[in-house]
Design an enzyme around this catalytic site. Structure first.
Site, PDB file in Angstrom:
ATOM      1  N   SER A 129     -39.458 -34.090 -43.986  1.00  0.00           N
ATOM      2  CA  SER A 129     -38.856 -33.305 -45.068  1.00  0.00           C
ATOM      3  C   SER A 129     -37.337 -33.218 -44.993  1.00  0.00           C
ATOM      4  CB  SER A 129     -39.453 -31.889 -45.071  1.00  0.00           C
ATOM      5  OG  SER A 129     -39.249 -31.256 -43.825  1.00  0.00           O
ATOM      6  N   HIS A 130     -36.744 -33.567 -43.861  1.00  0.00           N
ATOM      7  CA  HIS A 130     -35.279 -33.555 -43.769  1.00  0.00           C
ATOM      8  C   HIS A 130     -34.646 -34.697 -44.572  1.00  0.00           C
ATOM      9  CE1 HIS A 130     -36.401 -31.246 -40.173  1.00  0.00           C
ATOM     10  NE2 HIS A 130     -35.188 -30.728 -40.202  1.00  0.00           N
ATOM     11  N   TYR A 266     -26.314 -23.827 -39.758  1.00  0.00           N
ATOM     12  CA  TYR A 266     -27.225 -23.993 -40.885  1.00  0.00           C
ATOM     13  C   TYR A 266     -26.669 -23.211 -42.068  1.00  0.00           C
ATOM     14  CZ  TYR A 266     -30.661 -26.356 -38.032  1.00  0.00           C
ATOM     15  OH  TYR A 266     -31.286 -27.272 -37.240  1.00  0.00           O
ATOM     16  N   ARG A 283     -26.986 -21.663 -34.601  1.00  0.00           N
ATOM     17  CA  ARG A 283     -28.138 -21.811 -33.721  1.00  0.00           C
ATOM     18  C   ARG A 283     -27.603 -22.219 -32.351  1.00  0.00           C
ATOM     19  NH1 ARG A 283     -33.350 -25.171 -35.586  1.00  0.00           N
ATOM     20  NH2 ARG A 283     -33.188 -23.598 -37.236  1.00  0.00           N
ATOM     21  N   ASP A 289     -32.158 -15.188 -25.215  1.00  0.00           N
ATOM     22  CA  ASP A 289     -31.931 -14.065 -26.126  1.00  0.00           C
ATOM     23  C   ASP A 289     -33.115 -13.924 -27.071  1.00  0.00           C
ATOM     24  OD1 ASP A 289     -31.641 -16.082 -27.975  1.00  0.00           O
ATOM     25  OD2 ASP A 289     -29.538 -15.702 -28.401  1.00  0.00           O
ATOM     26  N   TYR A 291     -33.330 -14.588 -30.186  1.00  0.00           N
ATOM     27  CA  TYR A 291     -33.333 -15.498 -31.333  1.00  0.00           C
ATOM     28  C   TYR A 291     -34.030 -16.809 -30.997  1.00  0.00           C
ATOM     29  CZ  TYR A 291     -29.863 -12.208 -32.948  1.00  0.00           C
ATOM     30  OH  TYR A 291     -29.217 -11.055 -33.311  1.00  0.00           O
TER      31      TYR A 291
END
Length: 476
Positions: A129-130, A266, A283, A289, A291
């Site tokens: 999909s990229h 992003y 990112r 952490d 995230y």
């Protein structure tokens, strides 16, 4: 070609919205079925790995997401024409396609190129999909530019070297092709696929191509080099004769330049209301952490017409390129909505969307996800104010602005809708809601000269499904 005026579609107009922001009646003025053969990955998601031995299946499986058409920078308006890129289904076909709709004559012409979607790491049985298809038009010479089907490929990606001579895919048309007659618009107007914009530059490991136009009618491409947690945005300019070298917005491998961690970004770089602007989340290459993917709303703008310098934060504080430390650009942390999140559990992966109004009101949206819970986030700042306000009450959709009005455009139960708010506010009102007609699964929209162009895939079955163009008058 099927051309329908969907006059039977009914709309719900919330008249109260007309008093709170500068909008008029939204009307559907044209609808065109582009094809019944838009490519879609209708199978199962597989783990992203080097899947050379992955067995074929009855449906079209994929590595990341099922959406490939329409996707990315796939629609542009130029003069009387709407240009749309897409892949042709079903799975066995996969060709790169370019459709041009003539709004004046109602004629639709589609060009089929030789290149076929290569799939995840060159495995055609796993969709990727990229690998979107970007289309750009240069007003200086009316050339059409296509960049397509890439996700950080190079001589050693995939590892077996099967893309060592086919990792960057670019085609440019003859001058004047964008405005050629319907009868002349064909594949013969385009040069062959090539692995470069400018000979001698490095075009390995590139993803997410987008085209942009500045105030001088120069065409720019923005693209990412690197991976998800160590990537940089780069820009190059086409002046009507040739492409420039790339220049960098941020730096690759920031840990080698004094920053504690490598990081990727992003979001987007785009020319909006006269300036090149950047809006993104980072990112970081940190595994300890809270995230899992992405954190922080970041924003900057440039007073340089080409964006090579004169960059500033939203507070007007200068920043130098390439960015090594993104912290000065950060103005809000959506992850703070989950203060007790455990390590590696928080997602901000739907893609930061943002816009800036004509008077410099700034709007950012995304959603923060944790353990099955999702919180929508809208950070906004009225022109002249110093700090952002934040709301978790915001409708979904793609974010746009015209003049001092901000729009959110999306689908509600498969039907298109438009919400609007005055710039610098969170006072959203639904100003259009379709109630009949085809049901759609996803789409990409742009606004040009007071009209909304919505390129959509209809709900269907299989790896080839219908795609449509809807054109709305926003009543401005």
């Amino acid at each position: 070609m099927t051309r329908l005026l969907l006059k039977t579609i009914t709309t719900t107009l919330v008249c109260a919205a007309l008093c709170s922001c500068n909008v008029g009646k939204v009307e559907l003025i044209d609808s065109v079925k582009i094809s019944d053969l838009g490519l879609y990955f209708d199978g199962q998601k597989v783990k992203p790995k080097d899947g050379f031995d992955y067995p074929d299946s009855p449906k079209y499986d994929y590595a990341y997401g099922p959406r490939i058409t329409p996707h990315g920078d796939c629609i542009e308006v130029y003069g009387d024409y709407v240009f749309m890129t897409w892949y042709k289904g079903p799975e066995a076909v996969r060709n790169v396609m370019l459709s041009r709709y003539n709004m004046k004559t109602g004629s639709l012409v589609t060009v089929e190129f030789d290149h076929r979607h290569t799939g995840f790491v060159n495995n055609p049985h796993i969709g990727e999909s990229h690998n979107t298809i970007a289309v750009g038009i240069c007003p200086i010479d009316d050339t059409i530019h296509l960049l397509y089907d890439m996700h950080a490929y190079g001589p050693t990606k995939p590892l077996n070297g099967t893309l060592s001579n086919d990792y960057f895919r670019y085609q440019i048309s003859e001058k004047g092709a964008a405005v050629a007659s319907d009868e002349q618009f064909s594949k013969q107007l385009f040069g062959p696929k090539r692995l470069y914009l400018k000979k001698g530059e490095d075009y390995t490991h590139l993803t997410y191509p987008y085209f942009h136009i500045n105030e001088k009618d120069e065409l720019f491409v923005r693209i990412r080099r690197g991976g998800h947690n160590n990537g940089k945005y780069m820009l190059a300019k086409y002046d009507g004769e040739s492409w420039s070298d790339f220049w960098d917005f941020n730096i690759l491998s920031a840990s080698e330049h004094g920053h504690p961690h490598d990081w990727g970004l992003y979001g987007d770089l785009k020319f909006e209301n006269g300036k090149l602007r950047a809006g993104f989340e980072t990112r970081l290459a940190i595994e300890t952490d809270k995230y899992k993917y992405n954190n922080g709303f970041h924003y900057a703008y440039s007073n340089d017409p080409e964006g090579r310098g004169e960059w500033f934060t939203h507070k007007g504080e200068p920043v130098a390129l390439p960015i090594i430390d993104p912290t000065p650009l950060k103005f809000y942390e959506p992850g703070d909505l989950y203060p007790d999140a455990e390590p590696n559990s928080l997602y901000l992966t739907q893609g930061t969307d943002w816009t800036v109004t004509e008077d410099d009101s700034i709007h950012f949206i995304n959603d923060a996800r944790h353990n099955g819970k999702s919180i929508d986030v809208h950070a906004y700042k009225k022109a002249g104010e110093k700090e952002f306000k934040v709301s978790t009450e915001v409708p979904g959709g793609q974010l746009y602005s015209v003049g001092s009005t901000v729009y959110l455009i999306g689908l509600e139960n498969g039907y298109p809708y438009v919400s609007a708010a005055q710039g610098g506010t969170n006072d959203w009102k639904v100003i259009y809601q379709a109630a009949e007609g085809p049901l759609f699964k996803h789409g990409n929209a742009i606004i040009r000269d007071g009209k909304l162009y919505y390129f959509l895939m209809e709900n269907g079955e299989g790896s080839a499904q219908p795609i449509h163009l809807l054109i709305y008058d926003l009543g401005l």
